[in-house]
Design an enzyme around this catalytic site. Sequence first.
Site, PDB file in Angstrom:
ATOM      1  N   ARG A  78      -3.705  -0.313   1.722  1.00 38.87           N
ATOM      2  CA  ARG A  78      -2.440  -0.961   2.090  1.00 38.87           C
ATOM      3  C   ARG A  78      -2.148  -0.594   3.539  1.00 38.87           C
ATOM      4  NH1 ARG A  78       3.265   0.670   1.228  1.00 38.87           N
ATOM      5  NH2 ARG A  78       4.605  -1.182   1.037  1.00 38.87           N
ATOM      6  N   ASN A 120       8.173  -3.721   3.165  1.00 36.14           N
ATOM      7  CA  ASN A 120       8.196  -2.397   2.538  1.00 36.14           C
ATOM      8  C   ASN A 120       9.619  -1.978   2.169  1.00 36.14           C
ATOM      9  OD1 ASN A 120       6.844   0.297   1.992  1.00 36.14           O
ATOM     10  ND2 ASN A 120       8.409   0.928   3.466  1.00 36.14           N
ATOM     11  N   GLU A 121       9.795  -1.493   0.938  1.00 38.54           N
ATOM     12  CA  GLU A 121      11.056  -0.908   0.476  1.00 38.54           C
ATOM     13  C   GLU A 121      12.263  -1.639   1.067  1.00 38.54           C
ATOM     14  OE1 GLU A 121      10.803   3.289   1.268  1.00 38.54           O
ATOM     15  OE2 GLU A 121       9.016   3.539   0.025  1.00 38.54           O
ATOM     16  N   HIS A 129       7.556   2.241  -6.053  1.00 37.78           N
ATOM     17  CA  HIS A 129       7.166   3.433  -5.308  1.00 37.78           C
ATOM     18  C   HIS A 129       7.703   4.647  -6.055  1.00 37.78           C
ATOM     19  CE1 HIS A 129       6.741   1.084  -1.249  1.00 37.78           C
ATOM     20  NE2 HIS A 129       5.990   0.599  -2.234  1.00 37.78           N
ATOM     21  N   TYR A 149       8.312   8.519  -6.186  1.00 42.36           N
ATOM     22  CA  TYR A 149       8.434   9.815  -5.543  1.00 42.36           C
ATOM     23  C   TYR A 149       9.298  10.714  -6.434  1.00 42.36           C
ATOM     24  CZ  TYR A 149       6.199   7.715  -1.478  1.00 42.36           C
ATOM     25  OH  TYR A 149       5.311   7.090  -0.643  1.00 42.36           O
ATOM     26  N   GLU A 162       3.178   2.894  -3.783  1.00 43.10           N
ATOM     27  CA  GLU A 162       3.203   4.177  -3.078  1.00 43.10           C
ATOM     28  C   GLU A 162       3.546   5.244  -4.098  1.00 43.10           C
ATOM     29  OE1 GLU A 162       5.826   4.698   0.226  1.00 43.10           O
ATOM     30  OE2 GLU A 162       5.225   2.835   1.223  1.00 43.10           O
ATOM     31  N   TRP A 196       0.315   7.498  -0.965  1.00 44.00           N
ATOM     32  CA  TRP A 196       0.862   7.673   0.390  1.00 44.00           C
ATOM     33  C   TRP A 196       0.511   9.084   0.842  1.00 44.00           C
ATOM     34  CZ3 TRP A 196       3.216   4.214   3.599  1.00 44.00           C
ATOM     35  CH2 TRP A 196       3.733   4.743   4.794  1.00 44.00           C
TER      36      TRP A 196
END
Length: 543
Positions: free
Chosen positions: A85, A162-163, A229, A231, A258, A288
Site C-alpha cells: 500500500r 486514508n482515514e 485500521h 491500533y 493498517e 504499518w
Amino acid sequence: MRSPTRSAPRLAAVLAALLGLLVPLLSFATPAQAAATGIRIQNGRLVEANGNDFVMRGVNHAHTWYPGETQSLADVKALGANTVRVVLSDGHRWTKNSAEDVASVIAQCKANRLICVLEVHDTTGYGEEAAAGTLDHAADYWIGLKDVLTGQENYVIINIGNEPWGNTDPAGWTDPTIAAVKKLRTAGFAHTIMVDAPNWGQDWQGVMRANAQTVYNADPTGNLIFSIHMYSVYDTAQEITDYLNAFVSAKLPLLVGEFGGPPDQYGDPDEDTMMAAAQQLQLGYLAWSWSGNTDPVLDLAIDFDPTRLSSWGRRIFNGANGIAATSKEATVYASGGGDTTPPTAPGTPTVSEVTSSSVKLAWGAANDGTGVTGYDVVRVSGGTESPVTSTAGTSAALTGLAPATSYTFAVYARDAAGNRSPRSGTVTVTTSSGGTSATCGVAYHVTNEWPGGFQGEIVIRNTGSSAINGWTLRWAFPDSQRISNLWGGTATQSGTDVSVTSASYTAAIAPAGSVTLGFTATKGSTNPNPAAFTLNGSTCSLT
C-alpha cells in the site's frame, strides 16, 4: 496512521456492544456486478480476474515522504509480501505525486510482482485535523490520473483517501464516501475501490460497520472493499473477532488496511489475534509501516534496511500467521495464467551443529518448474506446527532455543506463485545443557511515561569478541514497577526481580552487535532506573 483520542477508553467497548444490535441490519444482498477486467469482488471476496481468491499480505510504504526509497518495493517482495500500500499525496497537504511518478510506482510494483494499493494520505483525520483534505478533492486527483490508471485493473486497487474522517461527527463519513465512489465510477473507473473507516480509520463508534451495506450498494459495479485500521482501540480478541466476523457474515468485503502491534499511550493492540483472525477468515492485512515513521517503534525495517528488521518487522514477516508463512503471489504474475503446481518436498533436514541455544540445519533442495523462491522452517509438536524462520537458501541457523530441550523441525519450499510444497521429513535434536557467558553493556531508557505507567527500551550490547547465542537478562526494579507487556523476549517477574529470555529473532548477538527490547510497565509515584543488569550470569556495564 494516527492514534485516536478517547476521553473514556472503555466507551468504545460499550458502544461496540450496542452496535452489535446493528449486525442484523447488514444485509446479505449485493448489487449486480459489471463485467470485470481485473481484481474484483465476488460473493463478498476479493478475487483476481480469473476468479481466484486474492488475500493481501503486505505492508504500507510512505512513498510520498520518501520518494527516493524505491528499492523498498523489491525489499518487501523479497521478504514474501504480495501487496504494498503506497502513500501518495494529492497536493492538498503535501507535495503532489505527479502522473509520471505514479506510473513509475505502478511499473515497479509490477516488476516486483506486487499488487499495488494506491492511497491519498491528505484526507487523514478530516473534520478533526484542520490540514486534512476532502474525499472529493482526492477523487479529483484520481480522475486526473485516469490515463495512468486505465488498463492497470489487474494490478492496482484505488484507496480513495486514508482515514478520511476523525472523531468529530464520524456519522458525516457516509455521504462523502458514497459521493466519491460514484464520482470515480461516473468517470469510468472499473478498478476495485477501497474505502477507509472514520475515527482515524478505527471505526470505534461503528459508523462504517453500520453503514457498510448502504455504501456498498451505492457502487454500481459492486467492486468495493472496506478497510479497517486496527491500533490501540483493538486491544482485546473479542473486539477484533466481532468486527471482522460482522463483515464476513454479511458477505461484505473487508481487509485490515493498517495495523500496529507495539503499545502506545492509548492501549496495547492485540496483533496476534488480528493476524490469526485474518488468516482464519482469509482476509487481507497490510502492516504499518515499512520504514520512516516518526515513532520508530512502528518501523518494520530500520532506516529502510531489510537486513535490520525491528522486532515488529520480524513479527510481521516471520512470526505466526506472518507474511512469509501465509502470503501467496497474485496469479496474474504466473506464466500461463496461474501456476498452481507446488514444488517437490525438500530433503529431510540434517543437523550440523548444536549448542545449548542454537541448531544449524541443512536440507536437500526442492524442485519446481518455475523455480523455488524460498524455504520455511517449522517446529513440529504433536499434530501442530509453528513457524521458526524463512530463508532463500537450503540451510538455517536456529537460535534462541532452550538448553537441554528436544525440538523437532521440518521444512517447506515455496515458489514464485506462492505454492507451498509437501512437508519434508522431520529431524529431532536436543540442545546441550549450559549457557553462553557474556561480556555485555546495557542501556536502559524510559521512552514514554504517564500516570501509573510507562514505556521503556533496553539495548543489550555484546562488548566481547565472541557471539552470544541465546541469553537471559536479569535485573531488579528499585520501586513498584511491574512489566505488563514485553517484545523481543519472554519476561517473567517475581516481586521486583525480572528475568527475560531471548526470542528466536533476538537470541544471536554478534561481537559489537546489539538487540533492542521494548516493554510497557506499571509504576508508582516514582520511576527510578534499575541499578544493575546481568546477562547469562555476567554483570553488564551500564551505557
